[in-house]
Design an enzyme around this catalytic site. Structure first.
Site, PDB file in Angstrom:
ATOM      1  N   LYS B  97      45.808  41.464  33.089  1.00 59.42           N
ATOM      2  CA  LYS B  97      45.856  42.078  34.424  1.00 59.42           C
ATOM      3  C   LYS B  97      47.264  42.521  34.835  1.00 59.42           C
ATOM      4  O   LYS B  97      47.427  43.506  35.548  1.00 59.42           O
ATOM      5  CB  LYS B  97      45.307  41.098  35.460  1.00 59.42           C
ATOM      6  N   GLU B 119      41.793  42.864  45.572  1.00 54.17           N
ATOM      7  CA  GLU B 119      40.605  42.033  45.493  1.00 54.17           C
ATOM      8  C   GLU B 119      40.720  41.206  44.223  1.00 54.17           C
ATOM      9  O   GLU B 119      41.433  41.580  43.292  1.00 54.17           O
ATOM     10  CB  GLU B 119      39.345  42.903  45.433  1.00 54.17           C
ATOM     11  N   SER B 386      41.450  38.649  26.242  1.00 52.52           N
ATOM     12  CA  SER B 386      42.050  39.200  27.457  1.00 52.52           C
ATOM     13  C   SER B 386      42.781  38.188  28.328  1.00 52.52           C
ATOM     14  O   SER B 386      43.664  38.549  29.097  1.00 52.52           O
ATOM     15  CB  SER B 386      40.983  39.911  28.286  1.00 52.52           C
TER      16      SER B 386
END
Lengths: 276, 404
Positions: B97, B119, B386
């Site tokens: 991210k 969010e 990830s």
């Protein structure tokens, strides 16, 4: 001529602004909301915005969100919303009904089929919150072909170039969103609305209603001096929430009472004068 | 717009569409902002100084490049193809991210925005956003569903440590979808000073393309590392798909390589034939939510159906529009993995490789376990790992009936 243009023409002649209440179809249930809808014209509504409930109303504040949740819980569907309009039209041939909501339920219905079905039910206009001019052709064109206007928004962030683009293919009327924000959370800023109305009037003859943030008689009267219509949503559906425990008759009575009060202020504001 | 002819990497078109998907389905109040963002992003893309600053941060702050690790024991255990893990779990903040958050906050600064909102579902994007907001000294508000706050407590605490305000969202399913609604409401009310850092390849144009571009560093590095190690491209690439940002970044540099098969893995929750899953591409249908046309979990009346997954990061009823397009044209195949299968893969990777994967990434590992048997020993699989699983230990313990 359409019911919408007839209504605005008549109001112009009478020298008053339209009072436009918003209710959500199916809030708190289909039967009660129909009872409200049927009596709104007698309570001063010149045009009625009828909300199509959606699970994810991202441009709405808490009051309208809760209203949508109540409607969906009570089993509201697009078919029932259209039936409700159809039933209303059997007895009321003149009060325009504008459906308001989000695009996905319309997309799921199919835009061409939706345009036909709303026209057949007696709907006069559509307000679709998440369909900006960049994306609205897919609904605007089939709706227009059925004689239904897609009502476009103008907002505090709309610059002159966009305003031009918005009015170019607009029909019915324009909806000026008086505050940058969601419904029912900030108070309407009168001076900004006055300036915005001047900008709109400089480039189009289309009527322009104002909404988002009007909840008191004073606000309704002030906006009635500036705009062609005064939209009240959160305050009205707030009456549904506030009176739920007291029973359905009380809900109906209080919603209609608030409408009468706000309609009175809207209609009396200009004392027959044309807007500034 | 990218003008490579005959390339699947050229999208979106000038109006933000990937085939029939994408677009800009937002309120008029937001439209001018979206257009300004697009303009600012296009200018930044052409500015070497922007790339240099981002590259510097990715190297020295995130710790890139991330390793491409040969999972020797997992390979031996499955007895099939060679399995490589792209170690996004080793990034600062523990997931992919941060790649996107750094890109977007540099853009926010270029645009003169002074407040950040985001969010978050699993909390990984929230933590990454809070991190970059701290790094650049900007106030930051993170919206997170109440349900997610409960199951991702460590990340809530992390965000607060980093100085972010975490606002719980109690509407709807009280998960990622509702947090997104609330972030959009905040944005529309604070358009003058606020930059919305969207965490996945979702939302109105230009977000899906922009987030993908910022995540493409994953696939670009994988490609170079694979050529270096194996002197050829992998036969199969695998990544999990919620909104689909790690997958988009991993897949994008390979979509024109027709010899490379690409699999996206969705969350099947209790199973795709139960009402409790998040397999949007496998079981959903096209619709419009949160600014874009894409596959959605919805009923026949166009109402959004709540998603379910053990993994908060995959618990979303939508998916990035480019994934919808890649599915329809058949370039990427999308599969799904149940909570149970993901949990088994979570345990397996922990024990075999000493790597505790995020529950999201465990879905990709579970899929590899399923397909490895059908592949040859000399084949190569590259999986995007990830994120790391530290944040998930509480929910996994609860699932296993253990009290921490």
């Amino acid at each position: 001529m359409s019911r919408l243009s007839d209504t605005f023409a008549r109001l112009k002649k009478e020298g008053r602004a339209a009072f436009v209440p918003f209710i959500t179809a199916g809030d708190p249930d289909m039967e009660t909301s129909f009872a409200i809808l049927a009596k709104l014209p007698a309570a001063g509504a010149d045009i009625i915005e009828l909300g199509m409930p959606f699970t994810d109303p991202m441009a709405d504040g808490p009051a309208v969100q809760a209203s949508s949740v109540r409607a969906l819980k009570s089993g509201a569907t697009m078919a029932k919303v259209l039936k409700m309009v159809e039933k209303f039209r059997k007895t009321d041939k003149t009060t325009p009904i504008v459906l308001m909501g989000y695009y996905n339920p319309i997309h799921a219905h199919g835009t061409a089929r939706f345009a036909k079905d709303v026209a057949a039910a007696g709907v006069d206009g559509l307000i679709v919150v998440d369909l900006p001019v960049e994306e609205d052709e897919v609904l605007r064109i089939p709706a227009r072909a059925q004689g239904v206007d897609l009502i476009r928004f103008v907002t505090p962030t709309t610059d002159d170039a966009r305003l031009k683009r918005i009015v170019a293919d607009a029909s019915g009327y324009l909806y000026y969103v008086s505050v940058a924000g969601v419904t029912g959370t900030k108070a309407v800023p009168e001076d900004e609305v006055r300036a915005a109305m001047a900008r709109v009037r400089a480039i189009t003859d289309l009527p322009c209603t104002v909404g988002f943030g009007i909840r008191t008689q004073e606000q309704a009267a002030a906006i009635a001096l500036l705009a062609d219509g005064v939209v009240v949503g959160s305050a009205i559906v707030g009456q549904v929430a506030a009176n739920l425990n007291a029973g359905k008759d009380k809900v109906i009575a209080e919603v209609l009472e608030l409408s009468r009060t706000l309609a009175g202020s809207t209609h009396a504001a200009r004392h027959g004068k044309v807007p500034a | 717009m990218n003008q490579i002819p005959n390339s699947l990497r050229a999208g979106p078109d000038a109006t933000g569409h990937f085939g029939a998907y994408g677009g800009r389905f937002v309120a008029e109040t937001l439209m001018p902002l979206i257009l300004a963002l697009e303009e600012a992003y296009e200018a930044a893309k052409k500015d070497p100084a922007f790339h240099a600053e981002l590259q510097g941060l990715l190297t020295h702050y995130v710790g890139r490049e991330s390793p491409l690790y040969f999972a020797e024991r997992l390979t031996a255990h499955l007895g099939g193809p060679k399995i490589y893990l792209k170690r996004e779990d080793l990034n600062h903040t523990g997931a992919h991210k941060i790649n996107n958050c750094l890109g977007q906050i540099l853009l926010a600064r270029r645009m003169g925005k002074t407040r950040i909102i985001a969010e978050t579902g699993a909390g990984q994007h929230g933590v990454a956003t809070a991190t970059v907001a701290a790094r650049f000294g900007l106030p930051c508000t993170i919206y997170m569903g109440d349900v997610d706050m409960e199951r991702q407590k460590p990340n809530v605490f992390r965000m607060r440590l980093l100085g972010a305000e975490v606002k719980g969202v109690s509407s709807g399913s009280r998960t990622l979808k509702d947090a997104t609604n609330e972030a959009l409401r905040d944005w529309v009310a604070n358009v003058h000073d606020t930059f919305y850092i969207i965490g996945s390849v979702v939302g109105p144009h230009p977000y899906p393309a922009m987030v993908r571009d910022f995540q493409t560093v994953i696939g670009n590095e994988t490609r170079v590392q694979m050529m270096d190690r194996e002197k050829r491209l992998p036969d199969l690439i695998v990544a999990c798909v919620g909104g689909g940002s790690n997958a988009a970044g991993m897949f994008h540099p390979f979509v024109d390589d027709t010899d490379v098969e690409i699999h996206g893995v969705e969350a099947a929750g209790d199973g795709v034939d139960t009402p409790r899953h998040a397999a949007t591409l496998s079981k959903g249908s096209p619709g419009v939510l949160h600014g874009a046309r894409s596959y959605l979990l919805q009923d026949s009346d166009g109402q959004i159906i709540e998603a379910h997954s053990i993994s908060a990061g995959l618990d979303y009823p939508g998916v990035g529009p480019e994934h919808s397009w890649l599915k329809d044209i058949g370039r990427v195949k999308y599969f799904s993995v149940t909570d149970k299968e993901a949990l088994d893969a979570f345990m397996l990777l922990s024990k075999l490789e000493g790597i505790i994967p995020a529950l999201e990434s465990a879905h990709a590992i579970a899929h590899v376990c399923k397909v490895a048997g059908q592949m040859k020993k000399e084949d190569i699989i590259a999986v995007c790992l990830s994120g790391r699983g530290d944040k998930d230990i509480f929910s996994v313990a609860e699932k296993l009936g253990e009290k921490l």
